[in-house]
Design an enzyme around this catalytic site. Sequence first.
Site, short mmCIF file in Angstrom:
data_model
loop_
_atom_site.label_atom_id
_atom_site.label_comp_id
_atom_site.label_asym_id
_atom_site.label_seq_id
_atom_site.Cartn_x
_atom_site.Cartn_y
_atom_site.Cartn_z
N HIS A 28 -1.26 -1.41 -4.24
CA HIS A 28 -2.52 -1.05 -3.58
C HIS A 28 -2.56 0.47 -3.37
O HIS A 28 -1.64 1.05 -2.78
CB HIS A 28 -2.61 -1.80 -2.25
CG HIS A 28 -3.91 -1.63 -1.53
ND1 HIS A 28 -5.03 -2.40 -1.82
CD2 HIS A 28 -4.28 -0.80 -0.53
CE1 HIS A 28 -6.02 -2.05 -1.01
NE2 HIS A 28 -5.59 -1.07 -0.22
N MET A 88 -8.96 8.19 -0.12
CA MET A 88 -9.79 8.60 1.03
C MET A 88 -10.27 10.03 0.82
O MET A 88 -9.53 10.87 0.30
CB MET A 88 -8.96 8.53 2.31
CG MET A 88 -8.29 7.19 2.55
SD MET A 88 -7.49 7.15 4.16
CE MET A 88 -6.62 5.57 4.05
N SER A 106 0.85 -1.19 0.00
CA SER A 106 0.00 0.00 0.00
C SER A 106 0.88 1.24 0.00
O SER A 106 1.66 1.45 0.94
CB SER A 106 -0.90 0.01 1.24
OG SER A 106 -1.38 1.32 1.44
N ASP A 139 -4.74 3.59 -1.88
CA ASP A 139 -5.81 3.94 -0.94
C ASP A 139 -6.33 5.34 -1.21
O ASP A 139 -5.61 6.32 -1.06
CB ASP A 139 -5.28 3.86 0.49
CG ASP A 139 -5.07 2.43 0.93
OD1 ASP A 139 -6.03 1.64 0.83
OD2 ASP A 139 -3.95 2.10 1.36
N ASP A 145 -6.62 -6.38 4.43
CA ASP A 145 -5.97 -5.06 4.44
C ASP A 145 -6.00 -4.47 5.85
O ASP A 145 -7.07 -4.26 6.41
CB ASP A 145 -6.75 -4.16 3.46
CG ASP A 145 -6.18 -2.77 3.30
OD1 ASP A 145 -5.11 -2.48 3.89
OD2 ASP A 145 -6.80 -1.97 2.58
N MET A 176 -12.16 4.50 -0.51
CA MET A 176 -12.77 4.75 0.80
C MET A 176 -13.42 6.13 0.73
O MET A 176 -12.96 7.10 1.34
CB MET A 176 -11.70 4.69 1.90
CG MET A 176 -11.26 3.27 2.20
SD MET A 176 -9.67 3.21 3.05
CE MET A 176 -8.58 3.31 1.64
N MET A 193 -11.42 -5.86 5.59
CA MET A 193 -10.61 -4.92 6.37
C MET A 193 -10.28 -5.54 7.73
O MET A 193 -11.17 -5.99 8.45
CB MET A 193 -11.37 -3.61 6.60
CG MET A 193 -11.58 -2.74 5.38
SD MET A 193 -10.08 -2.34 4.44
CE MET A 193 -9.07 -1.51 5.67
N HIS A 222 -8.42 1.08 -3.94
CA HIS A 222 -9.35 0.86 -2.83
C HIS A 222 -10.03 2.19 -2.51
O HIS A 222 -9.40 3.09 -1.96
CB HIS A 222 -8.52 0.32 -1.64
CG HIS A 222 -9.28 0.18 -0.36
ND1 HIS A 222 -8.65 -0.06 0.86
CD2 HIS A 222 -10.61 0.23 -0.08
CE1 HIS A 222 -9.55 -0.15 1.81
NE2 HIS A 222 -10.74 0.03 1.27
C1 DX5 Z 1 -6.23 1.60 5.69
C2 DX5 Z 1 -5.85 1.31 4.27
C3 DX5 Z 1 -4.75 0.34 4.17
C4 DX5 Z 1 -3.47 0.78 4.80
C5 DX5 Z 1 -2.84 -0.43 5.40
O1 DX5 Z 1 -7.37 2.33 5.73
O2 DX5 Z 1 -6.93 0.79 3.54
O3 DX5 Z 1 -4.52 -0.09 2.83
O4 DX5 Z 1 -2.56 1.38 3.92
O5 DX5 Z 1 -1.74 -0.02 6.08
P1 DX5 Z 1 -1.00 -0.92 7.14
O6 DX5 Z 1 -0.47 -2.12 6.40
O7 DX5 Z 1 0.07 0.00 7.61
O8 DX5 Z 1 -1.98 -1.28 8.20
ZN ZN Z 2 -6.47 -0.22 1.52
#
Ligand code: DX5
Ligand code: ZN
Length: 224
Positions: A32, A36, A7, A34, A174, A67, A136, A65
């Site tokens: 990956h 947000m 990620s 993320d 994740d 969010m 998750m 991903h």
């Molecule tokens: C959290 C994200 C993850 C995050 C995971 O909301 O969706 O993808 O980057 O990070 P680690 O591996 O540090 O928990």
């Molecule tokens: Zn993620």
Amino acid sequence: MVELAPSILSADFAHLADNVQAVADGGATLVHVDVMDGHFVPNITIGPPVVASLRKCTRLPLDVHLMIENPDQFIHAFVDAGADWISVHQEACIHLNRTLEVIRSLGANPGVVINPATPVETLEEVLDMVDHVLVMSVNPGFGGQKFIPATLGKVRKLAAMRAAGKASFRIEMDGGIGPDTIADAVRAGVEILVAGNAVFGQGNPRENTQRLLKLASEATLLRV
Ligand code: DX5
Ligand code: ZN
């Protein structure tokens, strides 16, 4: 085959191309990403322009991903930017069936995500529509959080639901995955492991990737 999807949330955003090259050299087979929005989760990260830049610097599939609230509004933009996989949260989609159809119709691989408090049974009607289910193992929003062990039971349930039905999705996990938790995830049935902090948090991302993949492949021998 168990795959690792580093990620980039925990990467150095000023050196993303180098960081992605390092994990590819270490054996990562996905990236990956993320996304947000400060509404669905209490944090803001990146949007389509960063995906478009990443697309130019790697051939690895981009596992995006989302969010965000109202993901339907942004799916086109992420596909145009070069997203290969797009996963949306069950909790964020009022018309989940339609959203997953849109993702597939645009040529991306659709995935569905569930938060730790959301039961897998809520996915029953869409399991045959997705290429991957993302469980998750932390509450989404931040990297570096502590793994929630109770989420492993959901991986086992999903594997059982898949075995009992006609769906062929893969199971991704994740959050909080690192040297201490990766074996438990793999033994429960996780096939795609997302890791941010454990890859980019400290040390060398290439070596961290190699180490995590080695631990994951050793754990496949102990699958129950
Ligand atoms: C959290 C994200 C993850 C995050 C995971 O909301 O969706 O993808 O980057 O990070 P680690 O591996 O540090 O928990
Ligand atoms: Zn993620």
